[in-house]
Design an enzyme around this catalytic site. Sequence first.
Site, mmCIF file in Angstrom:
data_model
loop_
_atom_site.group_PDB
_atom_site.id
_atom_site.type_symbol
_atom_site.label_atom_id
_atom_site.label_comp_id
_atom_site.label_asym_id
_atom_site.label_seq_id
_atom_site.Cartn_x
_atom_site.Cartn_y
_atom_site.Cartn_z
ATOM 1 C CB CYS A 163 -0.932 0.022 1.126
ATOM 2 S SG CYS A 163 -2.049 -1.152 1.178
ATOM 3 C CG ASN A 195 -0.274 3.900 6.581
ATOM 4 O OD1 ASN A 195 -1.442 3.520 6.176
ATOM 5 N ND2 ASN A 195 0.504 2.523 6.614
ATOM 6 N NE ARG A 209 -1.188 -0.999 -3.785
ATOM 7 C CZ ARG A 209 -2.324 -1.695 -3.297
ATOM 8 N NH1 ARG A 209 -3.570 -1.070 -3.678
ATOM 9 N NH2 ARG A 209 -2.574 -2.630 -2.640
#
EC number: 2.1.1.45
Length: 283
Positions: A160, A191, A180
Amino acid sequence: MKQYLDLCQRIVNDGTWIENERTGKRCLTVINADLEYDVGNNQFPLVTTRKSFWKAAVAELLGYIRGYDNAEDFRKLGTKTWDANSNLNEAWLNNPYRKGEDDMGRVYGVQGRAWAKPDGGHIDQLKKIVDDLTNGIDDRGEILNFYNPGEFHMGCLRPCMYSHHFSLLGDTLYLNSTQRSCDVPLGLNFNMVQVYVFLAIMAQITGKKAGVAYHKLVNAHIYEDQLAPMRDIQLKREPLAGPTFHINPEIKSLEDLETWVTMDDFWVEGYECHEAIKYPFSV
């Protein structure tokens, strides 16, 4: 924290419903979001409107740095984030490249530390970047790339957050990370921590000052079974003052990260948060 909440509210207000084939669920989706983290001034982007388990995020990043390809190794570091994708993903369970229980295949850190060359052998992308930055070199291509379409069939999940591009201006190090796809309620808090910590760690082991980390999300979404708790609980809470993040100053090299570093070498000071919210996870 404000930029995170603004994105969540934007998805709730302006998102478009999209069917996701892999999970069989609908996602409320927006395209493109840009977040920034001031690492140099220790503005740690830890979510306070629900409890965020930052140690698991750092443990996962450390596993990537070490090139791990097995969920058991990640569990030993302190995170269970790969248990489901390695053992509950039906397509992966039936994949002939799967080596057995907990095997993740050639994903993330494997690509970062051992990208397969077409003529044989492997490329250690991360070591090249660390060596260059340590010597004050920025060739405008200090890019750690996890996205290898030629080996998607050999792993349990496409990456990802797939690219980390480091840049030097004088002795200050910057990072541009590209993602993405982002499960905003469940994954983004992880993240954000990882992008911040990756720049902080890389600056420390290369002897540089940390600057700003830039985090681009392309497809940012909220799954249909996550919408109610996001809209009706998390977005109604008042954010609290942010904490600060610390790294053991004895960590001085990539080899240190590969060998003796544990979660005890990272700590957060002053973290106050609201109660946890259990968002559903889609495999």
